[in-house]
Design a protein around this motif. Structure first.
Motif: not given
Length: 209
Positions: A78, A110, A112, A117, A119
C-alpha cells in the motif's frame, strides 16, 4: 630672622604656588562614583520574551508524510500520504541544533493497496525518543493508531500497534526524517484476527516556533 631673609622666603613660596597648581591640574583624578564605566547592555526585552515563550510552550511543527506499507499475510503493498504534527515541551533558542529527548507526533493518513480495492484512513500518534543531538538525530518510536478501511467484503475497523527506528536531519526550523516500523493490525468485529505489517515512511516537519 632678619626682615630681608623673611622677605626672600615669602617670595620663593609665592613663586612655587602656580607650579603646584599646574601639576595638580595635570595629574589625572581617580574616578569618582559618577565616573564609573557603564555596564555592558543586557539582552533586549524582545529576546527575553522570545526565550520565555519558547521555554514555556516548547516547539510545534507540521508537515507531510509519505509511506509505503507491506501487509505480510496478504503479500500486498500500500502507498499513501498524510499530515503529521510534532511537538515537544521545551526548546533552547541559544542552541540552534538543540533537541528535546522526548517528542510527540500526531498523524492523519490515507493509504491504498496497489491492485486491490482496499484503502484505509488512519489517525493516531507516536511517542519519539531521540538518541542524540546535533544535525543528524537517530531516534526510536512507538505508535498506535486506528484505521477505517474498505475492502471488497465491506468496511472494517482496525487498531494498529508498532514501533521502529528512524534517522532525521534537523535545523532550527526543519526536520527531515526516514523511518521504518514493524507492527500488526487487530481487526475489531467479525471475522477478527490479526495481520503483521512493515512500513517505511518519509516525514518533513516545519517548526512554526
Amino acid at each position: 630672622m632678619s626682615k630681608r631673609t623673611l622677605a626672600l622666603t615669602l617670595a620663593a613660596g609665592a613663586s612655587l604656588l602656580p607650579a603646584a597648581s599646574l601639576a595638580q591640574q595635570a595629574a589625572p583624578m581617580p574616578p569618582g562614583p559618577s565616573q564609573v564605566a557603564p555596564m555592558p547592555p543586557g539582552p533586549s526585552q524582545a529576546m527575553y520574551t522570545r526565550y520565555k515563550r519558547e521555554v514555556a510552550w516548547g516547539s510545534l511543527g507540521f508537515g507531510p508524510r509519505f509511506a509505503t506499507l507491506y501487509n505480510i499475510p496478504r503479500g500486498k503493498f500500500a502507498m499513501g500520504g498524510g499530515v503529521v504534527i510534532r511537538m515537544h515541551p521545551a526548546s533552547y533558542p541559544a542552541k540552534p541544533w538543540s533537541y528535546m529527548p522526548v517528542e510527540l507526533e500526531l498523524e492523519i493518513g490515507y493509504d491504498r493497496y496497489i491492485g486491490d480495492r482496499h484503502y484505509e484512513l488512519s489517525y493516531g500518534g507516536s511517542g519519539i525518543l531521540h538518541l542524540a543531538g546535533g544535525k543528524v538525530q537517530p531516534y526510536l518510536f512507538a505508535s498506535g493508531y486506528r484505521s477505517l478501511g474498505e475492502m471488497d467484503a465491506g468496511r472494517d475497523t482496525r487498531w494498529h500497534l508498532g514501533g521502529g527506528f528512524g534517522v532525521g536531519y534537523r535545523t532550527r526550523r526543519v526536520f527531515l526524517a526516514a523511518q521504518a516500523r514493524g507492527g500488526g493490525y487487530v481487526r475489531i468485529g467479525p471475522p477478527g484476527g490479526a495481520e503483521g505489517t512493515v512500513d517505511v515512511k518519509l516525514v518533513g516537519v516545519f517548526y512554526v516556533f
